[in-house]
Motif scaffolding. Structure first.
Motif, mmCIF file in Angstrom:
data_model
loop_
_atom_site.group_PDB
_atom_site.id
_atom_site.type_symbol
_atom_site.label_atom_id
_atom_site.label_comp_id
_atom_site.label_asym_id
_atom_site.label_seq_id
_atom_site.Cartn_x
_atom_site.Cartn_y
_atom_site.Cartn_z
ATOM 1 N N MET A 116 0.853 -1.194 0.000
ATOM 2 C CA MET A 116 0.000 0.000 0.000
ATOM 3 C C MET A 116 0.885 1.239 0.000
ATOM 4 S SD MET A 116 -2.956 0.981 2.753
ATOM 5 C CE MET A 116 -4.043 2.356 2.439
ATOM 6 N N TYR B 299 -4.745 -4.152 -1.674
ATOM 7 C CA TYR B 299 -3.952 -4.422 -0.463
ATOM 8 C C TYR B 299 -4.609 -5.486 0.402
ATOM 9 C CZ TYR B 299 -1.715 -3.457 4.068
ATOM 10 O OH TYR B 299 -1.049 -3.556 5.257
ATOM 11 N N ARG B 300 -5.942 -5.447 0.487
ATOM 12 C CA ARG B 300 -6.662 -6.347 1.378
ATOM 13 C C ARG B 300 -6.571 -7.798 0.903
ATOM 14 N NH1 ARG B 300 -10.094 -9.716 2.390
ATOM 15 N NH2 ARG B 300 -10.468 -9.928 0.147
ATOM 16 N N THR C 71 -12.746 -2.858 4.009
ATOM 17 C CA THR C 71 -12.180 -1.888 3.082
ATOM 18 C C THR C 71 -11.608 -0.689 3.825
ATOM 19 O OG1 THR C 71 -13.710 -2.573 1.337
ATOM 20 C CG2 THR C 71 -12.652 -0.429 1.082
ATOM 21 N N SER C 72 -12.363 -0.190 4.802
ATOM 22 C CA SER C 72 -11.872 0.971 5.550
ATOM 23 C C SER C 72 -10.592 0.622 6.306
ATOM 24 C CB SER C 72 -12.946 1.483 6.509
ATOM 25 O OG SER C 72 -13.250 0.543 7.514
ATOM 26 N N TYR D 43 -1.890 11.427 0.728
ATOM 27 C CA TYR D 43 -1.617 10.368 -0.239
ATOM 28 C C TYR D 43 -1.277 11.001 -1.585
ATOM 29 C CZ TYR D 43 -3.371 6.589 2.671
ATOM 30 O OH TYR D 43 -3.542 5.656 3.659
ATOM 31 N N ASP E 175 -6.393 0.897 -4.444
ATOM 32 C CA ASP E 175 -5.204 0.438 -3.732
ATOM 33 C C ASP E 175 -5.601 -0.329 -2.469
ATOM 34 O OD1 ASP E 175 -2.277 0.513 -3.814
ATOM 35 O OD2 ASP E 175 -2.477 1.564 -1.903
ATOM 36 N N ALA E 176 -6.634 0.140 -1.790
ATOM 37 C CA ALA E 176 -7.107 -0.548 -0.585
ATOM 38 C C ALA E 176 -7.644 -1.928 -0.930
ATOM 39 C CB ALA E 176 -8.190 0.288 0.101
ATOM 40 N N ALA F 209 -8.357 -1.574 5.346
ATOM 41 C CA ALA F 209 -7.277 -1.652 4.356
ATOM 42 C C ALA F 209 -6.778 -0.271 3.951
ATOM 43 C CB ALA F 209 -7.752 -2.419 3.122
ATOM 44 N N THR F 210 -7.666 0.729 3.941
ATOM 45 C CA THR F 210 -7.238 2.069 3.552
ATOM 46 C C THR F 210 -6.219 2.651 4.531
ATOM 47 O OG1 THR F 210 -9.040 3.201 4.725
ATOM 48 C CG2 THR F 210 -9.444 2.567 2.437
#
Length: 232
Positions: free
Chosen positions: A1, A23-24, A165-166, A9, A19-20, A168-169
Motif C-alpha cells: 500500500m 492491499y486487502r 475496506t476501511s 496520499y 489500492d485498498a 485496508a485504507t
C-alpha cells in the motif's frame, strides 16, 4: 500500500480506493506484537455504523471478543479461525437478527421507526405495513424461520465489507470467517449470556490486526466481463 507523504496520499481518490482493495487479503495469521490504536479501531467500527441496510433497519450487532479465555472456547467450534483467534488484535463475532425480532410489529422495528428514524405515527403505520408486505410477498421470507435471518445476514455483510475496506485504507489487515459450527457457537455465547438466540444468530466472524507475513501470491479474480452483462 502506498505510504503517506507529508500526511497526504500522493494519488487520486480513485487510486486510493483501488489500492485498498488490492492491499486487502484474507489474513490467516497476525503479528501479535502489533496492536490497532483505539482511534483506528473506532474508525473501522464507525464505517460499520454508517453502512447501508435494507429499509435502514441495521439488523446486526458486533461482539468484540477481547476475552482470551472466551476466544479459546470459540476456537473449539471454529475450524476456520484456528490461527486468527489467537493472533488477531481484534476479533468480532457478527450477529444478525432473527425472524422474531424483525417482525414488523416487533419492539426492535417499532423502536427503530419511532425513536431512531423519528417517523410520525401515520408514517410508522404505513412503513410497518410496507415492510410486512415485503417480508410476506415481495421476498417471501416468512415461509421458513431461517429466511429472515439470512436476509438480515446479507445486510450485516454490507457492514463487514465496509469495515474490511476501511481497515485496508489505513493499512490494517482483516479476515472474514465462516468456518465454524453455527449452532455450537450460538449455544456457547448464550451460555455466557452474550446473546439471546430468540433475537440473534451468528452470521460470521471477522478478525483484524497486522499481517505476520506477506501474501504468497497476487490477488486472483475473474475478468470484469465474467461478472457484468450490459443490457441495452
Amino acid at each position: 500500500m502506498s505510504n503517506k507523504l507529508g500526511g497526504i496520499y500522493n494519488m487520486s481518490k480513485k487510486e486510493m480506493v483501488l489500492d485498498a482493495f488490492k492491499y486487502r487479503f484474507a489474513c490467516k495469521e497476525f503479528d501479535t506484537a502489533k496492536q490497532i490504536s483505539d482511534e483506528d479501531f473506532q474508525f473501522i467500527l464507525e464505517t460499520a455504523r454508517l453502512s447501508p441496510s435494507s429499509f435502514g433497519f441495521e439488523p446486526w450487532k458486533l461482539l468484540v471478543i477481547e476475552n482470551t479465555a472466551l476466544r479459546d472456547e470459540i476456537k473449539e467450534f471454529a475450524w476456520g479461525a484456528q490461527t486468527q483467534l489467537p493472533t488477531a488484535d481484534k476479533f468480532l463475532v457478527v450477529l444478525s437478527r432473527t425472524k422474531n425480532s424483525l417482525q414488523p410489529e416487533s419492539e426492535y422495528i417499532q423502536n427503530h421507526l419511532k425513536n431512531v428514524a423519528k417517523m410520525p405515527n401515520d408514517v410508522v403505520a404505513g412503513y410497518t405495513n410496507h415492510f410486512k408486505n415485503f417480508l410476506a410477498d415481495d421476498f417471501d421470507l416468512l415461509s421458513d424461520d431461517r429466511l429472515v435471518f439470512e436476509w438480515a445476514s446479507r445486510q450485516a455483510y454490507l457492514a463487514m465489507a465496509n469495515m474490511m475496506t476501511s481497515a485496508a485504507t489505513i493499512g490494517i489487515d482483516s479476515c472474514p470467517i465462516e468456518g465454524f459450527n453455527k449452532a455450537d457457537v450460538e449455544q456457547l455465547l448464550a451460555r455466557k449470556g452474550l446473546i439471546n438466540t430468540d433475537e440473534f444468530g451468528v452470521s460470521a466472524m471477522l478478525a483484524f490486526g497486522y499481517r505476520a507475513t506477506e501474501p504468497t501470491r497476487d490477488k486472483t479474480r475473474q475478468s470484469l466481463d465474467a461478472h457484468v452483462e450490459v443490457v441495452l
